[in-house]
Enzyme design. Structure first.
Site, PDB file in Angstrom:
ATOM      1  N   MET A 166      93.198  66.709  43.934  1.00 27.11           N
ATOM      2  CA  MET A 166      92.442  65.504  44.297  1.00 27.11           C
ATOM      3  C   MET A 166      91.229  65.879  45.149  1.00 27.11           C
ATOM      4  O   MET A 166      90.617  65.019  45.785  1.00 27.11           O
ATOM      5  CB  MET A 166      93.334  64.521  45.045  1.00 27.11           C
ATOM      6  CG  MET A 166      94.505  64.040  44.177  1.00 27.11           C
ATOM      7  SD  MET A 166      95.184  62.468  44.709  1.00 27.11           S
ATOM      8  CE  MET A 166      95.701  62.853  46.366  1.00 27.11           C
ATOM      9  N   HIS A 224      91.100  73.204  50.103  1.00 28.71           N
ATOM     10  CA  HIS A 224      91.394  74.099  51.227  1.00 28.71           C
ATOM     11  C   HIS A 224      92.092  75.344  50.670  1.00 28.71           C
ATOM     12  O   HIS A 224      92.277  75.460  49.445  1.00 28.71           O
ATOM     13  CB  HIS A 224      92.236  73.371  52.281  1.00 28.71           C
ATOM     14  CG  HIS A 224      93.465  72.699  51.721  1.00 28.71           C
ATOM     15  ND1 HIS A 224      94.493  73.390  51.114  1.00 28.71           N
ATOM     16  CD2 HIS A 224      93.814  71.385  51.646  1.00 28.71           C
ATOM     17  CE1 HIS A 224      95.419  72.553  50.723  1.00 28.71           C
ATOM     18  NE2 HIS A 224      95.038  71.324  51.023  1.00 28.71           N
ATOM     19  N   GLU A 225      92.490  76.226  51.579  1.00 27.11           N
ATOM     20  CA  GLU A 225      93.082  77.506  51.145  1.00 27.11           C
ATOM     21  C   GLU A 225      94.349  77.318  50.301  1.00 27.11           C
ATOM     22  O   GLU A 225      94.700  78.194  49.515  1.00 27.11           O
ATOM     23  CB  GLU A 225      93.401  78.383  52.356  1.00 27.11           C
ATOM     24  CG  GLU A 225      92.172  78.980  53.025  1.00 27.11           C
ATOM     25  CD  GLU A 225      91.393  79.917  52.103  1.00 27.11           C
ATOM     26  OE1 GLU A 225      92.004  80.602  51.269  1.00 27.11           O
ATOM     27  OE2 GLU A 225      90.145  79.933  52.207  1.00 27.11           O
ATOM     28  N   HIS A 257      94.814  74.983  47.964  1.00 26.57           N
ATOM     29  CA  HIS A 257      94.329  74.833  46.588  1.00 26.57           C
ATOM     30  C   HIS A 257      93.821  76.178  46.051  1.00 26.57           C
ATOM     31  O   HIS A 257      94.068  76.543  44.906  1.00 26.57           O
ATOM     32  CB  HIS A 257      93.172  73.838  46.534  1.00 26.57           C
ATOM     33  CG  HIS A 257      93.519  72.436  46.966  1.00 26.57           C
ATOM     34  ND1 HIS A 257      93.012  71.858  48.096  1.00 26.57           N
ATOM     35  CD2 HIS A 257      94.322  71.498  46.405  1.00 26.57           C
ATOM     36  CE1 HIS A 257      93.470  70.619  48.219  1.00 26.57           C
ATOM     37  NE2 HIS A 257      94.275  70.369  47.211  1.00 26.57           N
ATOM     38  N   GLN A 287      98.292  56.452  41.509  1.00 25.57           N
ATOM     39  CA  GLN A 287      99.389  57.042  42.277  1.00 25.57           C
ATOM     40  C   GLN A 287      99.359  56.597  43.744  1.00 25.57           C
ATOM     41  O   GLN A 287     100.188  57.033  44.532  1.00 25.57           O
ATOM     42  CB  GLN A 287      99.393  58.566  42.160  1.00 25.57           C
ATOM     43  CG  GLN A 287      98.281  59.271  42.900  1.00 25.57           C
ATOM     44  CD  GLN A 287      98.275  60.758  42.614  1.00 25.57           C
ATOM     45  OE1 GLN A 287      98.022  61.192  41.489  1.00 25.57           O
ATOM     46  NE2 GLN A 287      98.569  61.565  43.613  1.00 25.57           N
ATOM     47  N   GLY A 304     101.583  73.362  43.676  1.00 23.88           N
ATOM     48  CA  GLY A 304     102.041  73.908  44.950  1.00 23.88           C
ATOM     49  C   GLY A 304     103.435  73.427  45.318  1.00 23.88           C
ATOM     50  O   GLY A 304     103.786  72.269  45.081  1.00 23.88           O
ATOM     51  N   GLN A 344     107.071  66.627  43.527  1.00 21.62           N
ATOM     52  CA  GLN A 344     106.096  66.519  42.434  1.00 21.62           C
ATOM     53  C   GLN A 344     106.263  67.682  41.452  1.00 21.62           C
ATOM     54  O   GLN A 344     106.291  67.488  40.234  1.00 21.62           O
ATOM     55  CB  GLN A 344     104.687  66.514  43.016  1.00 21.62           C
ATOM     56  CG  GLN A 344     103.584  66.678  41.996  1.00 21.62           C
ATOM     57  CD  GLN A 344     102.218  66.556  42.633  1.00 21.62           C
ATOM     58  OE1 GLN A 344     101.767  65.452  42.914  1.00 21.62           O
ATOM     59  NE2 GLN A 344     101.557  67.667  42.883  1.00 21.62           N
TER      60      GLN A 344
HETATM   61  P1  AMP Z   1      96.338  67.573  46.071  1.00 26.31           P
HETATM   62  O1  AMP Z   1      94.878  67.835  46.055  1.00 26.31           O
HETATM   63  O2  AMP Z   1      96.871  67.206  47.408  1.00 26.31           O
HETATM   64  O3  AMP Z   1      96.773  66.633  44.963  1.00 26.31           O
HETATM   65  O4  AMP Z   1      97.032  68.953  45.733  1.00 26.31           O
HETATM   66  C1  AMP Z   1      96.724  69.661  44.559  1.00 26.31           C
HETATM   67  C2  AMP Z   1      97.672  70.816  44.411  1.00 26.31           C
HETATM   68  O5  AMP Z   1      97.557  71.678  45.538  1.00 26.31           O
HETATM   69  C3  AMP Z   1      99.141  70.361  44.351  1.00 26.31           C
HETATM   70  O6  AMP Z   1      99.832  71.135  43.371  1.00 26.31           O
HETATM   71  C4  AMP Z   1      99.632  70.668  45.741  1.00 26.31           C
HETATM   72  O7  AMP Z   1     101.013  70.925  45.803  1.00 26.31           O
HETATM   73  C5  AMP Z   1      98.828  71.918  46.077  1.00 26.31           C
HETATM   74  N1  AMP Z   1      98.762  72.113  47.537  1.00 26.31           N
HETATM   75  C6  AMP Z   1      98.350  71.212  48.458  1.00 26.31           C
HETATM   76  N2  AMP Z   1      98.480  71.729  49.701  1.00 26.31           N
HETATM   77  C7  AMP Z   1      98.991  72.972  49.547  1.00 26.31           C
HETATM   78  C8  AMP Z   1      99.355  74.010  50.454  1.00 26.31           C
HETATM   79  N3  AMP Z   1      99.247  73.871  51.774  1.00 26.31           N
HETATM   80  N4  AMP Z   1      99.849  75.157  49.946  1.00 26.31           N
HETATM   81  C9  AMP Z   1      99.984  75.316  48.599  1.00 26.31           C
HETATM   82  N5  AMP Z   1      99.652  74.381  47.692  1.00 26.31           N
HETATM   83  C10 AMP Z   1      99.156  73.225  48.164  1.00 26.31           C
END
Ligand code: AMP
Length: 281
Positions: A30, A34-35, A37, A61, A147, A153
């Protein structure tokens, strides 16, 4: 790096890559990267020829009253990070291109998505599975990387792929944390400096459960209470849920016999944060 906004153009590009035998790895996000991603992009690069990263804040969602409108969208910084990380295609659809006004088909996982975040955010996972299924149909990945940070999820997506026979392998990346233990999250930027400190209670609660298990504790009633006690010590923190569930079925367990997922959702001020760890005896 190609930046693509059109669903059709992305799908044609993916079909073209597939025809020439390229292996596509896909990282759905989304944005507000950050690190955490970027660690998924690294995994994606290691197992493919072409990496597609999508940025899409998926309206379906979010529940009414959640942070859909306020969700941070730092477009230029995200673009730069993608270039630096070696993303080949940044897929950046806008909502109108993803959902027709009369959109009426949804994908719903009906078992693993009931508890944890599914209980406190009803409809959330239906939105996630629907958008991920749509994105898979557009990006046509061989591999998609998610992640462990969003543990439920990840399990729901694996189940969707299995049950709908989707020809994509799901790869999981470990949780990336700040040096002090806070799991990286796009929502961390909502925290004030004092809330940022308070937010460490999630990691501390999980650490407490891990040490109890190392010391031989197997009762999840005790583990849950110990985690709640840690969070109760922080006035700005309010528990949404603190659960110990079977790591595979996500059913609550009282006694650890197999790996257990300790999962938390805690509101620090107004910001809802999640974290988890897998406990093994
Ligand atoms: P989001 O942008 O929050 O929808 O996350 C996108 C993807 O990045 C998802 O698969 C998350 O699980 C993963 N993610 C978010 N934060 C982290 C993190 N701190 N460490 C590893 N993966 C992450």
């Amino acid at each position: 790096m190609d930046i693509i906004r059109s669903v059709e153009v992305m799908q044609q590009a993916a079909l073209g890559l597939r025809r020439t035998g390229r292996r596509i790895a896909f990282v759905p996000t989304m944005g507000c990267l950050h690190e955490g991603h970027l660690s998924l992009v690294k995994l994606a690069r290691a197992c493919s020829d072409q990496v597609v990263l999508s940025i899409f804040v998926n309206p379906i969602q979010f529940l009414p009253g959640e942070d859909f409108a306020a969700y941070p969208r730092p477009v230029e910084a995200d673009e730069r990070l993608c270039r630096e990380a070696g993303v080949d295609f940044l897929f950046y659809p806008d909502t109108a291109l993803m959902y027709s006004p009369d959109h009426s088909v949804f994908v719903e996982e009906t078992c693993l998505s009931r508890g944890l975040c599914g209980a406190t955010r009803p409809g959330h996972f239906r939105g996630v599975t629907t958008v991920v299924a749509k994105l898979f149909n557009v990006v046509l990945p061989d591999v998609a990387v998610f992640g462990q940070k969003d543990a439920q999820q990840l399990r729901v997506i694996r189940r969707m792929v299995r049950d709908l026979n989707m020809p994509v392998s799901i790869l999981a990346g470990p949780i990336v944390r700040e040096p002090d233990g806070l799991a990286l999250s796009s929502r961390n930027r909502y925290l004030s400096p004092s809330e940022r400190q308070d937010a460490l209670c999630l990691r501390r609660a999980l650490d407490t459960a891990e040490s109890l298990v190392r010391a031989g504790q197997r009762s999840t009633v005790v583990l849950r209470q110990a985690m709640r006690d840690v969070i109760a010590g922080v006035p700005s923190a309010q528990v949404d849920y603190v659960e110990c569930v079977d790591d595979e079925t996500l059913e609550p367990v009282e006694w650890m016999e197999r790996p257990v997922l300790a999962a938390l959702a805690v509101r620090v001020g107004k910001t809802r944060l999640i974290d988890n760890t897998v406990l093994t005896s």
